[in-house]
Design a protein around this motif. Structure first.
Motif, PDB file in Angstrom:
ATOM      1  N   MET A   1       0.833  -1.192  -0.010  1.00 28.01           N
ATOM      2  CA  MET A   1      -0.012  -0.095   0.147  1.00 28.01           C
ATOM      3  C   MET A   1       0.806   1.188   0.070  1.00 28.01           C
ATOM      4  SD  MET A   1      -3.091  -1.062   2.550  1.00 28.01           S
ATOM      5  CE  MET A   1      -3.001   0.103   3.552  1.00 28.01           C
ATOM      6  N   ALA A   2       1.868   1.400   0.805  1.00 26.23           N
ATOM      7  CA  ALA A   2       2.945   2.467   0.767  1.00 26.23           C
ATOM      8  C   ALA A   2       3.634   2.767  -0.491  1.00 26.23           C
ATOM      9  CB  ALA A   2       3.943   2.131   1.897  1.00 26.23           C
ATOM     10  N   GLY A   3       3.877   1.534  -1.199  1.00 26.01           N
ATOM     11  CA  GLY A   3       4.387   1.512  -2.639  1.00 26.01           C
ATOM     12  C   GLY A   3       3.645   2.181  -3.877  1.00 26.01           C
ATOM     13  N   GLN A   4       2.384   1.829  -3.562  1.00 25.34           N
ATOM     14  CA  GLN A   4       1.121   2.502  -4.523  1.00 25.34           C
ATOM     15  C   GLN A   4       0.956   3.741  -4.365  1.00 25.34           C
ATOM     16  OE1 GLN A   4      -1.882  -0.322  -4.110  1.00 25.34           O
ATOM     17  NE2 GLN A   4      -0.932  -1.866  -5.383  1.00 25.34           N
TER      18      GLN A   4
ATOM     19  N   ILE B   1       5.810   9.554  -9.004  1.00 28.59           N
ATOM     20  CA  ILE B   1       6.961  10.142  -9.696  1.00 28.59           C
ATOM     21  C   ILE B   1       6.344  11.002 -10.959  1.00 28.59           C
ATOM     22  CG2 ILE B   1       9.216  10.102 -10.806  1.00 28.59           C
ATOM     23  CD1 ILE B   1       9.689   7.642  -9.016  1.00 28.59           C
ATOM     24  N   LYS B   2       6.598  12.245 -10.708  1.00 25.87           N
ATOM     25  CA  LYS B   2       6.158  13.142 -11.748  1.00 25.87           C
ATOM     26  C   LYS B   2       7.233  13.811 -12.574  1.00 25.87           C
ATOM     27  CE  LYS B   2       1.952  14.070  -9.680  1.00 25.87           C
ATOM     28  NZ  LYS B   2       0.981  15.117  -9.199  1.00 25.87           N
TER      29      LYS B   2
END
Length: 61
Positions: A16-19, A23-24
């Motif tokens: 969940m933290a990874g999703q 990165i923009k």
């Protein structure tokens, strides 16, 4: 709770933290480049070479 349940919960939290991260891409400006060069210990100078426009000259940087 047994060990399998704890590991499953931890893996779910990591997923969940990874999703949640995105990165923009942003456009870099010349000021960003100058600041980066200064942080790396380089000094950036600009020179007016418009007088060389109408002549054939060679120079080494």
């Amino acid at each position: 709770m047994n060990k399998k349940t704890i590991v499953t919960i931890l893996l779910a939290l990591v997923a969940m933290a990874g999703q949640g991260q995105e990165i923009k891409k942003v456009a870099a400006t010349p000021e960003d480049f100058m600041e980066h060069m200064a942080l790396c210990g380089y000094e950036v100078y600009t020179y007016d070479i418009s007088s060389l426009r109408d002549s054939v000259s060679g120079f080494t940087i």
